[in-house]
Scaffold this motif. Structure first.
Motif, PDB file in Angstrom:
ATOM      1  N   GLY A  32       0.869  -1.254   0.029  1.00  0.00           N
ATOM      2  CA  GLY A  32       0.100   0.011  -0.036  1.00  0.00           C
ATOM      3  C   GLY A  32       0.728   1.190   0.057  1.00  0.00           C
ATOM      4  N   ARG A  33       2.078   1.076  -0.540  1.00  0.00           N
ATOM      5  CA  ARG A  33       2.982   2.391  -0.208  1.00  0.00           C
ATOM      6  C   ARG A  33       3.844   2.385  -1.754  1.00  0.00           C
ATOM      7  N   LEU A  34       4.268   3.421  -1.857  1.00  0.00           N
ATOM      8  CA  LEU A  34       5.341   3.500  -2.840  1.00  0.00           C
ATOM      9  C   LEU A  34       6.827   3.653  -1.853  1.00  0.00           C
ATOM     10  N   GLN A  35       7.764   2.913  -2.130  1.00  0.00           N
ATOM     11  CA  GLN A  35       8.701   2.854  -0.876  1.00  0.00           C
ATOM     12  C   GLN A  35       9.992   2.186  -1.604  1.00  0.00           C
ATOM     13  N   GLY A  36      11.083   2.649  -0.974  1.00  0.00           N
ATOM     14  CA  GLY A  36      12.411   2.359  -1.529  1.00  0.00           C
ATOM     15  C   GLY A  36      13.508   2.926  -0.789  1.00  0.00           C
ATOM     16  N   VAL A  37      14.829   2.695  -1.320  1.00  0.00           N
ATOM     17  CA  VAL A  37      16.006   3.139  -0.785  1.00  0.00           C
ATOM     18  C   VAL A  37      16.639   4.066  -1.616  1.00  0.00           C
ATOM     19  N   VAL A  38      16.899   5.218  -1.095  1.00  0.00           N
ATOM     20  CA  VAL A  38      17.656   6.413  -1.635  1.00  0.00           C
ATOM     21  C   VAL A  38      18.974   6.703  -1.129  1.00  0.00           C
ATOM     22  N   SER A  39      19.806   7.011  -1.901  1.00  0.00           N
ATOM     23  CA  SER A  39      21.522   7.119  -1.485  1.00  0.00           C
ATOM     24  C   SER A  39      21.329   8.397  -0.756  1.00  0.00           C
ATOM     25  N   SER A  40      22.152   8.967   0.361  1.00  0.00           N
ATOM     26  CA  SER A  40      22.405  10.257   0.762  1.00  0.00           C
ATOM     27  C   SER A  40      23.178  10.980  -0.355  1.00  0.00           C
ATOM     28  N   GLY A  41      22.799  12.199  -0.539  1.00  0.00           N
ATOM     29  CA  GLY A  41      23.637  13.049  -1.329  1.00  0.00           C
ATOM     30  C   GLY A  41      24.926  13.615  -0.655  1.00  0.00           C
ATOM     31  N   SER A  42      25.034  13.374   0.715  1.00  0.00           N
ATOM     32  CA  SER A  42      26.401  13.974   1.383  1.00  0.00           C
ATOM     33  C   SER A  42      27.189  12.912   2.060  1.00  0.00           C
ATOM     34  N   ASP A  43      26.606  11.602   2.223  1.00  0.00           N
ATOM     35  CA  ASP A  43      27.371  10.510   2.897  1.00  0.00           C
ATOM     36  C   ASP A  43      27.365   9.359   1.898  1.00  0.00           C
ATOM     37  N   ILE A  44      28.376   8.942   1.328  1.00  0.00           N
ATOM     38  CA  ILE A  44      28.282   7.624   0.492  1.00  0.00           C
ATOM     39  C   ILE A  44      28.060   6.492   1.274  1.00  0.00           C
ATOM     40  N   GLY A  45      28.359   6.476   2.423  1.00  0.00           N
ATOM     41  CA  GLY A  45      27.802   5.049   3.455  1.00  0.00           C
ATOM     42  C   GLY A  45      26.613   5.186   4.063  1.00  0.00           C
ATOM     43  N   ARG A  46      25.685   6.236   3.811  1.00  0.00           N
ATOM     44  CA  ARG A  46      24.350   6.359   4.228  1.00  0.00           C
ATOM     45  C   ARG A  46      23.330   6.394   3.140  1.00  0.00           C
ATOM     46  N   VAL A  47      22.154   5.496   3.575  1.00  0.00           N
ATOM     47  CA  VAL A  47      21.159   5.447   2.516  1.00  0.00           C
ATOM     48  C   VAL A  47      19.696   5.722   3.411  1.00  0.00           C
ATOM     49  N   TYR A  48      18.761   6.262   2.927  1.00  0.00           N
ATOM     50  CA  TYR A  48      17.495   6.636   3.473  1.00  0.00           C
ATOM     51  C   TYR A  48      16.579   5.512   2.862  1.00  0.00           C
ATOM     52  N   VAL A  49      15.544   5.196   3.962  1.00  0.00           N
ATOM     53  CA  VAL A  49      14.327   4.276   3.595  1.00  0.00           C
ATOM     54  C   VAL A  49      13.309   5.318   3.544  1.00  0.00           C
ATOM     55  N   SER A  50      12.575   5.326   2.320  1.00  0.00           N
ATOM     56  CA  SER A  50      11.477   6.482   2.107  1.00  0.00           C
ATOM     57  C   SER A  50      10.410   5.716   1.674  1.00  0.00           C
ATOM     58  N   SER A  51       9.200   6.349   1.937  1.00  0.00           N
ATOM     59  CA  SER A  51       7.891   5.994   1.527  1.00  0.00           C
ATOM     60  C   SER A  51       6.749   6.976   1.618  1.00  0.00           C
ATOM     61  N   VAL A  52       5.776   6.696   0.728  1.00  0.00           N
ATOM     62  CA  VAL A  52       4.536   7.447   0.742  1.00  0.00           C
ATOM     63  C   VAL A  52       3.187   6.633   0.526  1.00  0.00           C
ATOM     64  N   ALA A  53       2.582   6.583   1.497  1.00  0.00           N
ATOM     65  CA  ALA A  53       1.173   5.680   1.324  1.00  0.00           C
ATOM     66  C   ALA A  53       0.277   6.066   0.457  1.00  0.00           C
ATOM     67  N   ALA A  54      -0.206   5.079  -0.109  1.00  0.00           N
ATOM     68  CA  ALA A  54      -1.424   5.156  -1.182  1.00  0.00           C
ATOM     69  C   ALA A  54      -2.494   5.763  -0.646  1.00  0.00           C
ATOM     70  N   GLY A  55      -3.139   6.933  -1.166  1.00  0.00           N
ATOM     71  CA  GLY A  55      -4.481   7.425  -0.987  1.00  0.00           C
ATOM     72  C   GLY A  55      -4.283   8.551  -0.046  1.00  0.00           C
ATOM     73  N   SER A  56      -3.508   8.311   1.104  1.00  0.00           N
ATOM     74  CA  SER A  56      -3.367   9.669   2.362  1.00  0.00           C
ATOM     75  C   SER A  56      -2.048  10.288   2.090  1.00  0.00           C
ATOM     76  N   TYR A  57      -1.257   9.679   1.231  1.00  0.00           N
ATOM     77  CA  TYR A  57       0.216  10.208   0.900  1.00  0.00           C
ATOM     78  C   TYR A  57       0.899  10.572   2.267  1.00  0.00           C
ATOM     79  N   ALA A  58       0.463   9.853   3.383  1.00  0.00           N
ATOM     80  CA  ALA A  58       1.264   9.857   4.552  1.00  0.00           C
ATOM     81  C   ALA A  58       2.925   9.279   4.104  1.00  0.00           C
ATOM     82  N   PHE A  59       3.733  10.068   4.648  1.00  0.00           N
ATOM     83  CA  PHE A  59       5.245   9.645   4.220  1.00  0.00           C
ATOM     84  C   PHE A  59       5.970   9.417   5.491  1.00  0.00           C
TER      85      PHE A  59
END
Length: 167
Positions: A32-59
């Motif tokens: 029920g979400r768009l979700q994934g892993v996004v690389s950090s723009g400032s630290d090559i060793g860091r990634v972010y787990v991001s998501s957006v819920a379908a319908g409510s767009y809660a993130f």
């Protein structure tokens, strides 16, 4: 029976358009979400787990160490923007809009308009709890990429029922 039905691999739907994996190495429409892993723009060793819920767009957006993203306060951060952009490249704007239940006229569907249509957003504690599962799937995805192609079964995929032609 086709070759792919006799192998331990599944057919992969080609992306709508080619995309670069350096910024967003993993994107999926699941749970029920768009979700994934996004690389950090400032630290090559860091990634972010991001998501957006379908319908409510809660993130939600946090590091792989479960620290909240500093930019995701009251609106989408750059990581979520990159996730939406890459999802549109991977799945196409129609499929992303349909999955997230974004009401944008078909002729105006692109990543920027989808992001703007989801402006009534709020942070989601539920999506933040799912970050560990998303990151775990990403790591498993990486492990499968290192395997050589084979037709022998993979033990961890034993839960898939065998497919047999019915006479």
């Amino acid at each position: 029976m086709s070759v792919w039905e006799r192998s331990s691999t599944a057919r992969v739907v080609p992306p709508a358009r080619p995309r670069k994996l350096a910024k967003v190495p993993f994107v999926e429409l699941a749970d029920g979400r768009l979700q994934g892993v996004v690389s950090s723009g400032s630290d090559i060793g860091r990634v972010y787990v991001s998501s957006v819920a379908a319908g409510s767009y809660a993130f939600a957006c946090s590091t792989n160490n479960n620290r909240p993203c500093g930019g995701a306060r009251g609106s989408f951060c750059n990581h979520i923007g990159a996730l939406v952009d890459q999802a549109v490249l991977q799945y196409g704007p129609e499929r992303v809009a349909r999955y997230l239940k974004v009401d944008v006229p078909q002729e105006e569907r692109d990543a920027e308009r989808l992001r703007r249509a989801m402006t009534a957003t709020r942070p989601s504690p539920d999506a933040a709890k799912a970050a560990a599962a998303v990151f775990s799937r990403f790591l498993r995805h990486l492990a499968y990429l290192e395997l050589a192609p084979a037709t022998t079964p993979l033990p961890e995929m034993h839960f898939f029922p065998p497919t047999r032609a019915v006479a």
